[in-house]
Write an enzyme that holds these catalytic residues in place. Structure first.
Site, PDB file in Angstrom:
ATOM      1  N   HIS A 291       0.817  -1.147  -0.055  1.00 28.16           N
ATOM      2  CA  HIS A 291       0.136  -0.022   0.054  1.00 28.16           C
ATOM      3  C   HIS A 291       0.861   1.107   0.149  1.00 28.16           C
ATOM      4  CE1 HIS A 291      -3.824   2.452   1.012  1.00 28.16           C
ATOM      5  NE2 HIS A 291      -2.681   3.116   1.686  1.00 28.16           N
ATOM      6  N   GLU A 292       1.849   1.101   0.771  1.00 30.90           N
ATOM      7  CA  GLU A 292       2.661   2.468   1.097  1.00 30.90           C
ATOM      8  C   GLU A 292       3.511   2.788  -0.131  1.00 30.90           C
ATOM      9  OE1 GLU A 292       1.902   4.952   3.175  1.00 30.90           O
ATOM     10  OE2 GLU A 292       0.679   3.413   4.337  1.00 30.90           O
TER      11      GLU A 292
ATOM     12  N   HIS B 249       1.745   4.452  -2.997  1.00 31.15           N
ATOM     13  CA  HIS B 249       1.480   5.935  -2.794  1.00 31.15           C
ATOM     14  C   HIS B 249       2.986   6.452  -3.317  1.00 31.15           C
ATOM     15  CE1 HIS B 249      -1.767   6.195  -0.578  1.00 31.15           C
ATOM     16  NE2 HIS B 249      -1.372   5.608   0.604  1.00 31.15           N
TER      17      HIS B 249
ATOM     18  N   HIS C  77      -5.974   6.698  -2.811  1.00 27.97           N
ATOM     19  CA  HIS C  77      -6.584   5.639  -2.248  1.00 27.97           C
ATOM     20  C   HIS C  77      -7.617   5.195  -3.160  1.00 27.97           C
ATOM     21  CE1 HIS C  77      -5.164   6.858   2.038  1.00 27.97           C
ATOM     22  NE2 HIS C  77      -4.478   5.841   1.520  1.00 27.97           N
ATOM     23  N   CYS C  78      -7.989   4.236  -3.037  1.00 24.64           N
ATOM     24  CA  CYS C  78      -9.167   3.276  -3.955  1.00 24.64           C
ATOM     25  C   CYS C  78     -10.277   2.960  -3.489  1.00 24.64           C
ATOM     26  CB  CYS C  78      -8.312   1.873  -4.788  1.00 24.64           C
ATOM     27  SG  CYS C  78      -9.384   1.219  -5.845  1.00 24.64           S
TER      28      CYS C  78
ATOM     29  N   CYS D 285      -9.025  -3.841  -3.023  1.00 26.84           N
ATOM     30  CA  CYS D 285      -7.735  -3.219  -3.749  1.00 26.84           C
ATOM     31  C   CYS D 285      -6.571  -2.825  -2.567  1.00 26.84           C
ATOM     32  CB  CYS D 285      -7.883  -2.090  -4.695  1.00 26.84           C
ATOM     33  SG  CYS D 285      -6.427  -1.453  -5.292  1.00 26.84           S
TER      34      CYS D 285
ATOM     35  N   CYS E  62      -5.797  -3.538  -7.847  1.00 29.76           N
ATOM     36  CA  CYS E  62      -6.958  -4.040  -8.836  1.00 29.76           C
ATOM     37  C   CYS E  62      -6.578  -3.740 -10.300  1.00 29.76           C
ATOM     38  CB  CYS E  62      -8.154  -3.296  -8.286  1.00 29.76           C
ATOM     39  SG  CYS E  62      -8.299  -1.340  -8.496  1.00 29.76           S
TER      40      CYS E  62
HETATM   41 ZN   LIG Z   1      -2.682   5.110   2.047  1.00 27.34          ZN
HETATM   42 ZN   LIG Z   2      -7.471   0.103  -7.052  1.00 24.07          ZN
END
Ligand SMILES: [Zn+2]
Ligand SMILES: [Zn+2]
Length: 171
Positions: A127-128, A131, A137-138, A143, A162
Site C-alpha cells: 500500500h505505502e 503511494h 486511495h482506491c 484493492c 486492482c
Molecule cells: Zn494510504
Molecule cells: Zn485499486
C-alpha cells in the site's frame, strides 16, 4: 526498479525474508534488505508513548533513481491528528515507513497467527509503496490501495492492486 526494505528495531531476519519474498512476488522486481536507518529515540513522544511517523520517515535517506525505500519498524506510529497510523509515504523522496506493531494478533490479546501477520504486513508495505508510485486511495475495498482505517479493512483487502490501479504502477 528495485525495492529496498530497511528494518529498524526488533524485527527478526525470518520476518524480513518472508516480507522480501512476498513484496517481490507482487512487484516482480528485486527486493533488497539493508541495515536499519536513523534511530527510534528521536521520534519518541513520551506523552503518547508512540513514535512520530513523519520524523522517522524523514530520517530515511532519499531513494535513488529506479529505487523505492521502505523503513519497517515494530513500534507504534502516530501523526498529530490521528490515534495511530499503519504507515506513511513520501512521494517526492520515494520513501515510506510501515509499522508492524498493530498487525500482530497479540497486540489485541489474541493468539499469534504468523501467516496472518505476514499477510497484513505485506499489504501495508505494498500500500505505502503504491503511494510512492503516485497512487491515491482506491474505492475498491479489495484493492490494496483501499484506505485501512482499522485492521478489518486491511484483512478485507487483498495484497494486490486492482485492475484500475495496477497499470499506474510503472516499474
Ligand atoms: Zn494510504
Ligand atoms: Zn485499486
Amino acid at each position: 526498479m528495485k525495492i529496498t526494505l530497511k528494518p529498524l528495531g526488533n524485527i527478526t531476519d525470518e520476518v524480513m525474508q518472508e516480507l522480501k519474498d512476498m513484496v517481490g512476488s507482487i512487484f516482480h522486481c528485486p527486493v533488497e534488505i539493508t541495515a536499519g536507518f536513523g534511530d527510534l529515540a528521536q521520534a519518541y513522544n513520551p506523552e503518547r508513548k508512540q513514535y512520530l511517523s513523519s520524523k522517522l520517515l524523514a530520517s530515511l535517506e532519499k531513494a535513488k533513481r529506479e529505487e523505492r525505500v521502505v523503513g519497517i519498524v515494530d513500534v507504534d506510529l502516530y501523526v498529530p491528528r490521528l490515534n495511530f497510523v499503519f504507515g506513511e509515504a513520501d512521494i517526492d523522496s520515494g520513501t515510506a515507513i510501515v509499522s508492524l506493531c498493530r498487525l500482530r494478533q497479540e497486540y489485541y490479546g489474541l493468539a499469534p497467527d504468523e501467516a496472518l501477520f505476514l499477510e497484513r504486513a505485506t499489504k501495508e508495505i505494498v500500500h505505502e509503496l503504491g503511494h510512492t508510485f503516485g497512487l491515491g486511495h482506491c474505492p475498491n475495498t479489495r484493492c490494496v490501495m483501499h484506505f485501512s482505517n482499522s485492521l478489518p479493512d486491511t484483512d478485507l483487502k487483498e495484497a494486490h492492486f486492482c485492475h484500475k490501479c495496477r497499470p499506474k504502477i510503472i516499474l
